[in-house]
Design a protein around this motif. Structure first.
Motif, PDB file in Angstrom:
ATOM      1  N   ALA A  42       0.824  -1.211   0.000  1.00 33.41           N
ATOM      2  CA  ALA A  42       0.000   0.000   0.000  1.00 33.41           C
ATOM      3  C   ALA A  42       0.857   1.260   0.000  1.00 33.41           C
ATOM      4  O   ALA A  42       0.494   2.262  -0.623  1.00 33.41           O
ATOM      5  N   ILE A  43       1.986   1.227   0.683  1.00 35.23           N
ATOM      6  CA  ILE A  43       2.890   2.380   0.649  1.00 35.23           C
ATOM      7  C   ILE A  43       3.353   2.646  -0.781  1.00 35.23           C
ATOM      8  O   ILE A  43       3.381   3.786  -1.248  1.00 35.23           O
ATOM      9  N   LEU A 184       8.981  -3.484   6.890  1.00 38.40           N
ATOM     10  CA  LEU A 184       7.990  -2.414   6.914  1.00 38.40           C
ATOM     11  C   LEU A 184       8.604  -1.106   7.398  1.00 38.40           C
ATOM     12  O   LEU A 184       8.330  -0.032   6.830  1.00 38.40           O
ATOM     13  N   LEU A 185       9.433  -1.178   8.412  1.00 38.99           N
ATOM     14  CA  LEU A 185      10.084   0.025   8.925  1.00 38.99           C
ATOM     15  C   LEU A 185      10.980   0.654   7.861  1.00 38.99           C
ATOM     16  O   LEU A 185      10.922   1.868   7.629  1.00 38.99           O
ATOM     17  N   GLY A 186      11.787  -0.171   7.196  1.00 35.76           N
ATOM     18  CA  GLY A 186      12.670   0.354   6.155  1.00 35.76           C
ATOM     19  C   GLY A 186      11.892   0.969   5.006  1.00 35.76           C
ATOM     20  O   GLY A 186      12.224   2.060   4.516  1.00 35.76           O
ATOM     21  N   CYS A 187      10.833   0.286   4.562  1.00 38.32           N
ATOM     22  CA  CYS A 187      10.018   0.803   3.447  1.00 38.32           C
ATOM     23  C   CYS A 187       9.314   2.095   3.833  1.00 38.32           C
ATOM     24  O   CYS A 187       9.223   3.034   3.031  1.00 38.32           O
ATOM     25  N   ARG A 192       8.863   7.874   3.328  1.00 39.01           N
ATOM     26  CA  ARG A 192       8.700   9.162   4.012  1.00 39.01           C
ATOM     27  C   ARG A 192       9.783  10.140   3.581  1.00 39.01           C
ATOM     28  O   ARG A 192       9.513  11.329   3.371  1.00 39.01           O
ATOM     29  N   GLY A 193      11.008   9.650   3.448  1.00 39.77           N
ATOM     30  CA  GLY A 193      12.090  10.510   2.979  1.00 39.77           C
ATOM     31  C   GLY A 193      11.850  11.008   1.566  1.00 39.77           C
ATOM     32  O   GLY A 193      12.137  12.170   1.245  1.00 39.77           O
ATOM     33  N   VAL A 194      11.324  10.126   0.714  1.00 42.62           N
ATOM     34  CA  VAL A 194      11.022  10.530  -0.667  1.00 42.62           C
ATOM     35  C   VAL A 194       9.960  11.614  -0.682  1.00 42.62           C
ATOM     36  O   VAL A 194      10.086  12.632  -1.388  1.00 42.62           O
ATOM     37  N   LEU A 195       8.906  11.430   0.091  1.00 44.57           N
ATOM     38  CA  LEU A 195       7.793  12.382   0.083  1.00 44.57           C
ATOM     39  C   LEU A 195       8.183  13.729   0.679  1.00 44.57           C
ATOM     40  O   LEU A 195       7.657  14.772   0.272  1.00 44.57           O
ATOM     41  N   SER A 273      -0.081   9.608   2.069  1.00 42.42           N
ATOM     42  CA  SER A 273       0.476   9.526   3.414  1.00 42.42           C
ATOM     43  C   SER A 273       0.991   8.117   3.684  1.00 42.42           C
ATOM     44  O   SER A 273       0.281   7.138   3.432  1.00 42.42           O
ATOM     45  N   VAL A 274       2.208   8.025   4.201  1.00 42.53           N
ATOM     46  CA  VAL A 274       2.760   6.717   4.565  1.00 42.53           C
ATOM     47  C   VAL A 274       1.969   6.114   5.710  1.00 42.53           C
ATOM     48  O   VAL A 274       1.599   4.931   5.684  1.00 42.53           O
TER      49      VAL A 274
END
Length: 350
Positions: A42-43, A184-187, A192-195, A273-274
């Motif tokens: 979904a992310i 999941l944490l890494g993804c 979030r960094g990309v956004l 939103s992540v």
């Protein structure tokens, strides 16, 4: 004050997630793993649809590429099904890369189409994928599917071989739980960094006004294609994790219904939103399993095959209603509730 509370809440949630395998039974652990895999996928879809405004109906295709790619790369060759017998960790990496390559082959189309046109084009991927999965029996096992090799990483095999930790026996579900949390944490952090960076601002500009973004110097087609590839790799990784949890891949699972469920996840949770992708994935993936678990105690819901409304059907009705409710009353998704609370109490912000 509010920032401190959020830090405490995050730390408490982290401790709770780390401790759950010591207390939950296999059913709930598998349900949680399904939710983790769904959240990863979904992310990726939220990066494409929520942040860039590109509708995709073919997300299930890339999940299938990841799941079956892992099986082919890690599986052993026998008389009926082919496999390369590679180390499982390498097979997982290659499966994600192959998903990205598949997205890259489609990215020229994704870079030039938008909205419903892209949705229809990606829908074709589902039909192509289903045809391949059912007919390439030497790779996929056909309608019966194929077994999924257990993951092996740093000398630890994620199967039901007993592993005792603090007097608690750890099977495949317990071991995969921590792997799923790490993935999941890494993804989530990467997305979030990309956004929050320059790519995210360019993606939002393309979503809000494509022509204006092009005038400002944003390479629209290149960004659309790149985000489509990234979204495909997220889906491929989700497919690998799903395969490891299922322990057997079957073509019927990777159909259009799965793609629609992923669209429901990002709409219910919150587009772009992540956190919204994770919340929506948890809602949509856990709901049918909870209804199945407690079908005897719920009105109008009956066990599959006994007549009445089956848990899976009831779940679809409920998150279909949730989509309508979110669109009408919470256009920003469920994460908007937390944002509203923060706006109501700005004096608590430290």
């Amino acid at each position: 004050m509010l920032t401190r509370r959020r830090s405490y809440a995050v730390a408490l949630c982290a401790l709770l997630l780390l401790a759950l395998p010591f207390y939950l039974d296999r059913f709930w652990l598998q349900a949680g793993l399904f939710a983790m895999a769904a959240a990863i996928g979904a992310i990726g879809l939220n990066l494409l649809t929520g942040a860039t405004g590109q509708l995709s109906m073919g997300h299930a295709f890339f999940l299938a590429v990841g799941a079956y790619g892992y099986c082919v790369f890690a599986g052993e060759r026998d008389q009926e099904i082919n496999g390369l017998g590679l180390p499982p960790w390498l097979a997982a990496v290659l499966a994600v890369l192959v998903s990205g390559v598949a997205g890259g082959l489609f990215s020229p189309i994704a870079g030039r189409l938008k909205g419903a046109y892209l949705g229809i084009a990606t829908l074709a991927l589902i039909f192509i994928g289903q045809h391949v999965l059912f007919n390439a029996e030497d790779l996929t096992g056909g309608a019966n599917g194929r077994d999924v090799p257990a993951m092996s990483l740093f000398g630890l095999t994620f199967d039901d071989t007993p592993l005792t930790v603090a007097s608690v026996p750890f099977g495949s579900a317990e071991k995969l739980w921590y792997l799923g949390l790490l993935l999941l944490l890494g993804c989530g952090l990467f997305a979030r960094g990309v956004l929050r960076g320059r790519p995210g601002r360019a993606m939002n500009a393309i979503r809000d006004h494509r022509i204006a973004a092009g005038v400002l110097g944003v390479p629209v087609a290149r960004y659309r294609g790149a985000v489509f590839v990234l979204s495909s790799m997220y889906a491929g990784l989700a497919g690998v994790l799903l395969a490891l949890v299922f322990q057997r891949t079957v073509p019927d699972y990777f159909g259009i219904t799965l793609s629609l469920e992923y669209l429901a996840m990002i709409v219910i949770g919150g587009l772009g939103s992540v956190a919204g992708a994770v919340v929506g994935a948890v809602f949509v993936s856990l709901l049918p399993q909870i209804l199945t678990r407690y079908s005897d105690a719920l009105p109008l819901v009956s066990a599959p095959g006994t007549g009445g409304v089956a848990p899976g059907e009831a779940a679809r009705y409920l998150y279909g209603a949730a989509v309508v409710a979110v669109v009408l009353f919470l256009p920003g998704g469920l994460v908007q509730l937390a944002a509203r609370r923060a706006r109501k109490h700005p004096q608590e912000e430290s």
